[in-house]
Scaffold this motif. Structure first.
Motif, PDB file in Angstrom:
ATOM      1  N   ARG A 220     -16.357 -18.030 -10.028  1.00  0.00           N
ATOM      2  CA  ARG A 220     -15.323 -17.331 -10.791  1.00  0.00           C
ATOM      3  C   ARG A 220     -14.147 -18.207 -11.206  1.00  0.00           C
ATOM      4  NH1 ARG A 220     -14.574 -11.422  -7.832  1.00  0.00           N
ATOM      5  NH2 ARG A 220     -16.721 -10.683  -8.169  1.00  0.00           N
ATOM      6  N   GLY A 221     -14.090 -19.409 -10.684  1.00  0.00           N
ATOM      7  CA  GLY A 221     -12.966 -20.267 -11.029  1.00  0.00           C
ATOM      8  C   GLY A 221     -13.249 -21.707 -10.666  1.00  0.00           C
ATOM      9  N   ASP A 222     -12.376 -22.580 -11.086  1.00  0.00           N
ATOM     10  CA  ASP A 222     -12.507 -24.013 -10.863  1.00  0.00           C
ATOM     11  C   ASP A 222     -11.930 -24.368  -9.490  1.00  0.00           C
ATOM     12  OD1 ASP A 222     -12.460 -26.751 -10.832  1.00  0.00           O
ATOM     13  OD2 ASP A 222     -11.507 -26.982 -12.786  1.00  0.00           O
ATOM     14  N   PRO A 223     -12.769 -24.832  -8.555  1.00  0.00           N
ATOM     15  CA  PRO A 223     -12.244 -25.170  -7.221  1.00  0.00           C
ATOM     16  C   PRO A 223     -11.240 -26.313  -7.255  1.00  0.00           C
ATOM     17  CG  PRO A 223     -14.534 -25.862  -7.436  1.00  0.00           C
ATOM     18  CD  PRO A 223     -14.230 -25.012  -8.636  1.00  0.00           C
ATOM     19  N   VAL A 224     -11.383 -27.250  -8.201  1.00  0.00           N
ATOM     20  CA  VAL A 224     -10.432 -28.357  -8.284  1.00  0.00           C
ATOM     21  C   VAL A 224      -9.049 -27.827  -8.633  1.00  0.00           C
ATOM     22  CG1 VAL A 224      -9.849 -30.512  -9.451  1.00  0.00           C
ATOM     23  CG2 VAL A 224     -12.243 -29.977  -8.938  1.00  0.00           C
ATOM     24  N   GLU A 225      -8.979 -26.950  -9.609  1.00  0.00           N
ATOM     25  CA  GLU A 225      -7.692 -26.360  -9.982  1.00  0.00           C
ATOM     26  C   GLU A 225      -7.081 -25.605  -8.805  1.00  0.00           C
ATOM     27  OE1 GLU A 225      -8.040 -23.962 -13.441  1.00  0.00           O
ATOM     28  OE2 GLU A 225      -8.559 -25.630 -14.767  1.00  0.00           O
ATOM     29  N   ALA A 226      -7.912 -24.858  -8.090  1.00  0.00           N
ATOM     30  CA  ALA A 226      -7.411 -24.079  -6.950  1.00  0.00           C
ATOM     31  C   ALA A 226      -6.837 -24.993  -5.873  1.00  0.00           C
ATOM     32  CB  ALA A 226      -8.529 -23.211  -6.379  1.00  0.00           C
ATOM     33  N   VAL A 227      -7.529 -26.098  -5.581  1.00  0.00           N
ATOM     34  CA  VAL A 227      -7.062 -27.023  -4.543  1.00  0.00           C
ATOM     35  C   VAL A 227      -5.794 -27.740  -4.986  1.00  0.00           C
ATOM     36  CG1 VAL A 227      -7.620 -29.161  -3.323  1.00  0.00           C
ATOM     37  CG2 VAL A 227      -9.310 -27.329  -3.455  1.00  0.00           C
ATOM     38  N   LEU A 228      -5.762 -28.216  -6.222  1.00  0.00           N
ATOM     39  CA  LEU A 228      -4.574 -28.922  -6.697  1.00  0.00           C
ATOM     40  C   LEU A 228      -3.365 -27.987  -6.757  1.00  0.00           C
ATOM     41  CD1 LEU A 228      -6.095 -31.174  -9.515  1.00  0.00           C
ATOM     42  CD2 LEU A 228      -5.428 -31.831  -7.197  1.00  0.00           C
ATOM     43  N   ARG A 229      -3.622 -26.750  -7.113  1.00  0.00           N
ATOM     44  CA  ARG A 229      -2.518 -25.785  -7.129  1.00  0.00           C
ATOM     45  C   ARG A 229      -1.995 -25.542  -5.713  1.00  0.00           C
ATOM     46  NH1 ARG A 229      -4.881 -22.534 -10.143  1.00  0.00           N
ATOM     47  NH2 ARG A 229      -5.837 -21.188  -8.569  1.00  0.00           N
ATOM     48  N   ALA A 230      -2.911 -25.406  -4.760  1.00  0.00           N
ATOM     49  CA  ALA A 230      -2.521 -25.125  -3.373  1.00  0.00           C
ATOM     50  C   ALA A 230      -1.852 -26.322  -2.708  1.00  0.00           C
ATOM     51  CB  ALA A 230      -3.738 -24.691  -2.561  1.00  0.00           C
ATOM     52  N   THR A 231      -2.154 -27.537  -3.188  1.00  0.00           N
ATOM     53  CA  THR A 231      -1.562 -28.750  -2.593  1.00  0.00           C
ATOM     54  C   THR A 231      -0.464 -29.341  -3.481  1.00  0.00           C
ATOM     55  OG1 THR A 231      -3.273 -30.153  -3.582  1.00  0.00           O
ATOM     56  CG2 THR A 231      -3.695 -29.305  -1.358  1.00  0.00           C
ATOM     57  N   HIS A 232       0.003 -28.560  -4.461  1.00  0.00           N
ATOM     58  CA  HIS A 232       1.081 -28.986  -5.364  1.00  0.00           C
ATOM     59  C   HIS A 232       0.736 -30.285  -6.084  1.00  0.00           C
ATOM     60  CE1 HIS A 232       3.439 -25.810  -3.512  1.00  0.00           C
ATOM     61  NE2 HIS A 232       3.181 -26.336  -2.321  1.00  0.00           N
ATOM     62  N   GLY A 233      -0.541 -30.386  -6.487  1.00  0.00           N
ATOM     63  CA  GLY A 233      -0.993 -31.522  -7.274  1.00  0.00           C
ATOM     64  C   GLY A 233      -1.421 -32.736  -6.473  1.00  0.00           C
ATOM     65  N   ARG A 234      -1.248 -32.713  -5.166  1.00  0.00           N
ATOM     66  CA  ARG A 234      -1.544 -33.894  -4.344  1.00  0.00           C
ATOM     67  C   ARG A 234      -3.040 -34.118  -4.174  1.00  0.00           C
ATOM     68  NH1 ARG A 234      -2.838 -34.732   1.056  1.00  0.00           N
ATOM     69  NH2 ARG A 234      -2.091 -36.693   1.978  1.00  0.00           N
ATOM     70  N   GLY A 235      -3.795 -33.067  -3.910  1.00  0.00           N
ATOM     71  CA  GLY A 235      -5.195 -33.193  -3.538  1.00  0.00           C
ATOM     72  C   GLY A 235      -5.366 -33.240  -2.030  1.00  0.00           C
TER      73      GLY A 235
END
Length: 345
Positions: A220-235
């Protein structure tokens, strides 16, 4: 004794039948009364005739726990009445190049339970004492069976990938390998654990119950976007690739911080797959490959399971007695379960 016996090659040629109780020899010198055995993806492939390395006729199964009932010769300190598990890859020569390098699982002399020799979906099994490990008293049988596959995650996530307490982890995939990697990440003190998968009805809820901080429905969504959003862009510091899919491999690399690491657990079953090579290069990503279990960490795996600060029961989705083994296998094949537990005695 009753055993799940695959008599010939091909699909669905196994049946529950009577087999002789194993005779102890100088090599296979410990007789174990099997309590329970969990199902592995390899068991499914063997049942369906898809594993080329399988050499019927054999008794199937290798993830088991049981009690020693008899021993001959040098038992290496193991005694009748002790509860044990066993490494599944036996008889490595110990002196060839791969053995001396610490990879006995690749030895040409190696024979594996339930694949090239009789396994543990039976009332009794005979194995060499040198491959046994004692089970902690507070670890129930159903979770002791998980120690062998869990050792793979302990080896890859905690040892080779060197997870440090406080680091963040993304696990790609939601099957049994991914779920055990989640358990390993929790044991290793990860600060935040993300898990991405597509089975929203069973596997993602199981991951949440096991302690994932964020489960991501990759359908349902892009996991990369979800992770970067949750880590404030850090990864994340560590990605554990357990899906074997090209999309999953790419997502893991893209979700890593600069200097991050990826532990590779998923097999693609393809000759080659495309990956974002330049993205990995620009981030100075470390890719850590490993294959099968490193049994120097099996006692650690048992101790971690015994001390796990949560409920491991979401890992086991199907429970059946030995007489219903085929029902268990069929349910796992058709209903996308995680692990099946077959109780024997």
């Amino acid at each position: 004794m009753k055993a799940v016996y695959k008599e010939t090659e091909g699909a669905y040629t196994a049946c529950l039948t009577e087999r002789p109780v194993p005779t102890l020899t100088k090599q296979d010198n410990v007789l174990i009364r099997v309590h329970a055995c969990t199902t592995c993806g390899l068991d499914m492939h063997i049942w369906q005739g898809k594993l080329r390395d399988c050499r019927p006729p054999i008794i199937m199964g290798h993830e088991f726990v049981g009690t020693i009932v008899k021993a001959v010769g040098e038992s290496l300190g193991f005694s009748v009445g002790e509860r044990v598990i066993c490494q599944p890859h036996l008889y490595a020569c110990g002196h060839c190049e791969v053995c001396r390098l610490g990879y006995p699982q690749f030895c040409r002399s190696r024979r594996s339970l339930g694949i090239q020799r009789d396994g543990a979906l039976a009332e009794y099994i005979a194995v060499p004492a040198r491959y046994l490990h004692r089970v902690p008293d507070n670890l129930p049988d159903e979770f002791a069976c998980l120690a062998e596959p869990f050792t793979i995650s302990v080896s890859d996530v905690l040892v080779h990938a060197d997870l440090t307490p406080g680091e963040s982890v993304l696990i790609i995939g939601a099957g049994q390998v991914a779920q055990l990697a989640l358990v390993a990440a929790r044991c290793g003190g990860a600060s935040r654990i993300f898990l991405s998968g597509a089975d929203a009805s069973l596997r993602l809820p199981a991951a949440a119950a096991l302690g994932a901080d964020l489960v991501i429905n990759s359908g349902r969504g892009d996991p990369v976007e979800a992770v970067l959003r949750a880590t404030h862009g850090r990864g994340v510091d560590l990605a554990v690739e357990a899906s074997g899919s090209p999309a999953g491999i790419a997502a893991g690399i893209k979700a890593l911080r600069p200097g991050g690491r990826m532990a590779v657990l998923g097999a693609t079953k393809q000759p080659s797959v495309p990956i974002p090579w330049d993205a990995a290069l620009r981030k100075a990503v470390t890719l850590q490959f490993n294959m099968m279990s490193d049994y120097t960490h099996m006692d650690r795996a048992l101790a971690l399971l015994a001390a796990f600060p949560g409920d491991l029961s979401p890992l086991i989705t199907h429970r059946h007695p030995l007489a219903e083994w085929e029902q268990c296998f069929t349910e796992l094949r058709d209903q996308q379960g995680i692990k099946g537990l077959i109780t024997i005695g």
